[in-house]
Design a protein around this motif. Structure first.
Motif, short mmCIF file in Angstrom:
data_model
loop_
_atom_site.label_atom_id
_atom_site.label_comp_id
_atom_site.label_asym_id
_atom_site.label_seq_id
_atom_site.Cartn_x
_atom_site.Cartn_y
_atom_site.Cartn_z
N ASN A 37 5.99 11.23 -11.27
CA ASN A 37 6.67 12.11 -12.81
C ASN A 37 8.02 12.94 -12.04
N GLN A 38 7.86 13.19 -10.94
CA GLN A 38 9.09 14.16 -10.16
C GLN A 38 10.31 13.41 -9.62
N PRO A 39 11.54 14.36 -9.67
CA PRO A 39 12.56 13.72 -9.22
C PRO A 39 12.19 12.98 -7.99
N VAL A 43 0.45 -1.30 -0.32
CA VAL A 43 -0.06 -0.02 -0.06
C VAL A 43 0.76 1.14 0.32
N ILE A 44 1.53 0.85 0.55
CA ILE A 44 2.65 2.15 0.86
C ILE A 44 3.59 2.64 -0.24
N TYR A 45 4.18 1.40 -0.54
CA TYR A 45 4.98 1.69 -2.60
C TYR A 45 4.52 2.42 -3.01
N PRO A 55 9.52 0.07 0.63
CA PRO A 55 9.06 0.73 -0.78
C PRO A 55 10.01 1.91 -0.88
N ILE A 56 11.08 2.45 0.33
CA ILE A 56 11.49 3.57 -0.32
C ILE A 56 12.73 3.21 -1.16
N ALA A 57 13.14 2.15 -0.47
CA ALA A 57 14.00 1.54 -0.79
C ALA A 57 13.72 1.47 -2.48
N ARG A 99 4.48 5.87 -5.37
CA ARG A 99 5.10 5.25 -6.47
C ARG A 99 4.03 6.25 -7.48
N ASP A 100 2.73 6.07 -6.93
CA ASP A 100 1.82 7.87 -7.83
C ASP A 100 1.59 8.64 -7.46
N ALA A 101 2.79 9.05 -6.48
CA ALA A 101 2.81 10.36 -5.79
C ALA A 101 4.00 11.09 -6.30
#
Length: 209
Positions: free
Chosen positions: A44-46, A33-35, A61-63, A39-41
Protein backbone atom coordinates in the motif's frame (compact mmCIF):
# COMPACT_ATOMS: atom_id res chain seq x y z
CA UNK A 1 19.71 -30.47 23.66
CA UNK A 2 20.81 -27.04 22.53
CA UNK A 3 21.06 -25.96 18.91
CA UNK A 4 22.29 -23.02 16.90
CA UNK A 5 19.55 -21.00 15.23
CA UNK A 6 20.46 -20.29 11.60
CA UNK A 7 18.30 -17.42 10.37
CA UNK A 8 18.40 -14.24 8.34
CA UNK A 9 16.80 -10.97 9.34
CA UNK A 10 15.19 -9.03 6.48
CA UNK A 11 14.64 -5.36 7.31
CA UNK A 12 13.10 -2.56 5.25
CA UNK A 13 13.88 0.98 6.44
CA UNK A 14 12.22 4.25 5.49
CA UNK A 15 15.23 6.58 5.36
CA UNK A 16 13.10 9.71 5.06
CA UNK A 17 11.36 9.09 8.39
CA UNK A 18 14.19 7.08 9.93
CA UNK A 19 12.00 4.18 10.88
CA UNK A 20 11.73 0.47 10.17
CA UNK A 21 8.81 -0.33 7.86
CA UNK A 22 8.95 -4.11 8.24
CA UNK A 23 11.19 -6.94 9.38
CA UNK A 24 11.04 -10.70 9.21
CA UNK A 25 13.13 -13.68 10.21
CA UNK A 26 13.66 -16.19 7.40
CA UNK A 27 15.59 -19.44 7.07
CA UNK A 28 16.87 -18.64 3.56
CA UNK A 29 17.50 -15.49 1.55
CA UNK A 30 16.09 -16.73 -1.73
CA UNK A 31 14.75 -14.47 -4.46
CA UNK A 32 11.19 -15.64 -3.80
CA UNK A 33 11.45 -15.04 -0.04
CA UNK A 34 12.83 -11.55 -0.61
CA UNK A 35 10.19 -10.79 -3.24
CA UNK A 36 7.34 -11.83 -0.94
CA UNK A 37 8.77 -9.81 1.95
CA UNK A 38 9.12 -6.62 -0.12
CA UNK A 39 5.78 -7.10 -1.86
CA UNK A 40 3.89 -7.53 1.41
CA UNK A 41 5.75 -4.70 3.16
CA UNK A 42 5.04 -2.19 0.38
CA UNK A 43 1.65 -3.32 -0.94
CA UNK A 44 0.00 0.00 0.00
CA UNK A 45 3.03 2.26 -0.48
CA UNK A 46 4.56 3.98 -3.53
CA UNK A 47 7.51 1.89 -4.73
CA UNK A 48 10.28 4.34 -5.52
CA UNK A 49 13.77 3.07 -4.73
CA UNK A 50 15.69 0.63 -2.56
CA UNK A 51 19.36 0.79 -1.61
CA UNK A 52 21.01 -2.53 -0.78
CA UNK A 53 24.31 -4.27 -0.41
CA UNK A 54 25.47 -6.25 -3.45
CA UNK A 55 23.77 -9.60 -2.82
CA UNK A 56 22.59 -10.97 -6.14
CA UNK A 57 19.42 -12.40 -4.57
CA UNK A 58 18.05 -8.86 -4.11
CA UNK A 59 18.23 -7.82 -7.74
CA UNK A 60 15.39 -9.65 -9.48
CA UNK A 61 12.83 -9.16 -6.67
CA UNK A 62 13.49 -5.41 -6.62
CA UNK A 63 13.20 -5.25 -10.42
CA UNK A 64 9.97 -7.30 -10.40
CA UNK A 65 8.42 -4.80 -8.00
CA UNK A 66 9.52 -1.87 -10.18
CA UNK A 67 11.73 -0.18 -7.60
CA UNK A 68 14.80 1.70 -8.72
CA UNK A 69 17.73 -0.25 -7.31
CA UNK A 70 20.75 1.55 -5.88
CA UNK A 71 23.83 -0.41 -4.84
CA UNK A 72 25.51 0.78 -1.65
CA UNK A 73 28.63 2.52 -2.95
CA UNK A 74 30.53 1.82 0.28
CA UNK A 75 30.06 -1.92 -0.26
CA UNK A 76 30.78 -1.51 -3.97
CA UNK A 77 34.16 0.02 -3.16
CA UNK A 78 34.86 -2.78 -0.68
CA UNK A 79 33.98 -5.34 -3.35
CA UNK A 80 36.35 -3.72 -5.85
CA UNK A 81 39.19 -3.68 -3.34
CA UNK A 82 38.53 -7.33 -2.49
CA UNK A 83 38.67 -8.17 -6.19
CA UNK A 84 42.16 -6.68 -6.36
CA UNK A 85 43.33 -8.57 -3.27
CA UNK A 86 41.97 -11.85 -4.65
CA UNK A 87 43.59 -11.17 -8.02
CA UNK A 88 46.98 -10.64 -6.36
CA UNK A 89 46.60 -13.82 -4.32
CA UNK A 90 45.41 -15.99 -7.24
CA UNK A 91 48.27 -14.83 -9.45
CA UNK A 92 50.93 -15.22 -6.73
CA UNK A 93 51.89 -11.56 -6.88
CA UNK A 94 53.59 -9.66 -4.10
CA UNK A 95 51.47 -7.67 -1.65
CA UNK A 96 53.19 -4.57 -3.00
CA UNK A 97 51.06 -4.94 -6.11
CA UNK A 98 47.90 -4.27 -4.10
CA UNK A 99 49.10 -0.76 -3.32
CA UNK A 100 50.13 -0.23 -6.94
CA UNK A 101 46.73 -1.29 -8.23
CA UNK A 102 44.85 0.75 -5.63
CA UNK A 103 46.39 3.89 -7.13
CA UNK A 104 44.25 3.39 -10.21
CA UNK A 105 41.02 3.31 -8.24
CA UNK A 106 40.82 7.10 -8.07
CA UNK A 107 40.23 6.99 -11.82
CA UNK A 108 37.31 4.60 -11.37
CA UNK A 109 35.89 6.34 -8.32
CA UNK A 110 35.42 9.56 -10.31
CA UNK A 111 31.95 8.25 -11.15
CA UNK A 112 30.98 8.84 -7.50
CA UNK A 113 32.02 12.51 -7.52
CA UNK A 114 30.07 13.92 -10.44
CA UNK A 115 26.54 15.29 -10.49
CA UNK A 116 24.88 13.60 -13.46
CA UNK A 117 24.48 10.24 -15.17
CA UNK A 118 25.69 11.88 -18.39
CA UNK A 119 29.04 12.61 -16.75
CA UNK A 120 29.21 9.06 -15.37
CA UNK A 121 28.83 7.63 -18.86
CA UNK A 122 31.49 10.03 -20.10
CA UNK A 123 33.94 8.85 -17.44
CA UNK A 124 33.31 5.20 -18.31
CA UNK A 125 33.78 5.90 -22.02
CA UNK A 126 37.07 7.65 -21.26
CA UNK A 127 38.24 4.71 -19.11
CA UNK A 128 37.47 2.30 -21.94
CA UNK A 129 39.44 4.39 -24.42
CA UNK A 130 42.41 4.46 -22.05
CA UNK A 131 42.35 0.71 -21.37
CA UNK A 132 45.95 0.25 -22.57
CA UNK A 133 47.13 2.49 -19.72
CA UNK A 134 45.69 0.19 -17.06
CA UNK A 135 46.82 -3.16 -15.65
CA UNK A 136 44.69 -6.17 -16.51
CA UNK A 137 42.95 -6.26 -13.12
CA UNK A 138 41.82 -2.63 -13.44
CA UNK A 139 40.37 -3.28 -16.89
CA UNK A 140 38.57 -6.31 -15.51
CA UNK A 141 37.01 -4.15 -12.80
CA UNK A 142 35.90 -1.57 -15.37
CA UNK A 143 34.42 -4.21 -17.68
CA UNK A 144 32.88 -6.53 -15.06
CA UNK A 145 31.95 -4.32 -12.12
CA UNK A 146 31.57 -0.75 -13.34
CA UNK A 147 30.23 -0.58 -16.88
CA UNK A 148 27.48 -3.25 -16.56
CA UNK A 149 26.24 -1.83 -13.25
CA UNK A 150 26.82 1.90 -13.70
CA UNK A 151 23.09 2.67 -13.37
CA UNK A 152 22.84 0.68 -10.12
CA UNK A 153 25.86 2.53 -8.73
CA UNK A 154 24.58 6.01 -9.54
CA UNK A 155 20.76 6.00 -9.27
CA UNK A 156 21.08 8.62 -6.53
CA UNK A 157 22.13 11.14 -9.18
CA UNK A 158 18.61 10.92 -10.65
CA UNK A 159 16.84 11.57 -7.35
CA UNK A 160 18.30 13.23 -4.26
CA UNK A 161 15.97 11.21 -2.02
CA UNK A 162 17.72 7.95 -3.00
CA UNK A 163 20.34 6.90 -0.46
CA UNK A 164 23.71 6.01 -1.98
CA UNK A 165 24.77 3.88 0.98
CA UNK A 166 23.15 1.45 3.39
CA UNK A 167 24.69 3.31 6.34
CA UNK A 168 21.39 3.84 8.15
CA UNK A 169 20.45 0.19 8.32
CA UNK A 170 24.04 -0.73 9.17
CA UNK A 171 23.78 1.73 12.05
CA UNK A 172 20.54 0.15 13.24
CA UNK A 173 22.12 -3.31 13.22
CA UNK A 174 25.27 -2.17 14.99
CA UNK A 175 23.22 -0.53 17.74
CA UNK A 176 20.56 -3.21 18.15
CA UNK A 177 22.61 -6.32 17.41
CA UNK A 178 26.38 -5.93 17.58
CA UNK A 179 28.37 -8.96 16.48
CA UNK A 180 29.22 -9.83 20.07
CA UNK A 181 25.64 -10.88 20.85
CA UNK A 182 24.31 -12.21 17.53
CA UNK A 183 25.13 -15.81 18.36
CA UNK A 184 23.62 -15.85 21.85
CA UNK A 185 20.06 -16.74 20.88
CA UNK A 186 18.80 -20.30 20.53
CA UNK A 187 15.21 -19.57 19.56
CA UNK A 188 13.45 -17.29 17.13
CA UNK A 189 11.25 -15.85 19.91
CA UNK A 190 14.29 -14.93 21.97
CA UNK A 191 15.92 -13.21 19.01
CA UNK A 192 12.79 -11.25 18.09
CA UNK A 193 12.10 -10.26 21.69
CA UNK A 194 15.56 -8.76 21.98
CA UNK A 195 15.26 -7.08 18.59
CA UNK A 196 11.88 -5.51 19.46
CA UNK A 197 13.21 -4.00 22.68
CA UNK A 198 16.40 -2.67 21.10
CA UNK A 199 14.58 -1.32 18.05
CA UNK A 200 11.99 0.54 20.14
CA UNK A 201 14.83 2.27 21.99
CA UNK A 202 16.59 3.12 18.70
CA UNK A 203 13.39 4.55 17.20
CA UNK A 204 12.72 6.68 20.28
CA UNK A 205 16.16 8.24 19.89
CA UNK A 206 16.24 8.58 16.11
CA UNK A 207 12.76 8.43 14.58
CA UNK A 208 11.22 11.51 13.02
CA UNK A 209 7.81 10.69 14.48
Amino acid sequence: NSFILSIFLLVLVDVKHKTIVAYKLVEKETEEVIYNFLRDATHNQPRIAITTVLKIEYRKPIARLNFKHQFCIFHAKQNIQRYIRDYVKENNLSDKKIGEYYKYLKEIYKIFYVDSRFKVLGIIEDLKKRSKEFPRVINEIINKKIQPYSAYLTRYLEDSSIEKTSNMIEGIFSNTFPKSIKNNYLTEDGFLSRFNIKFERWEQRNGVF
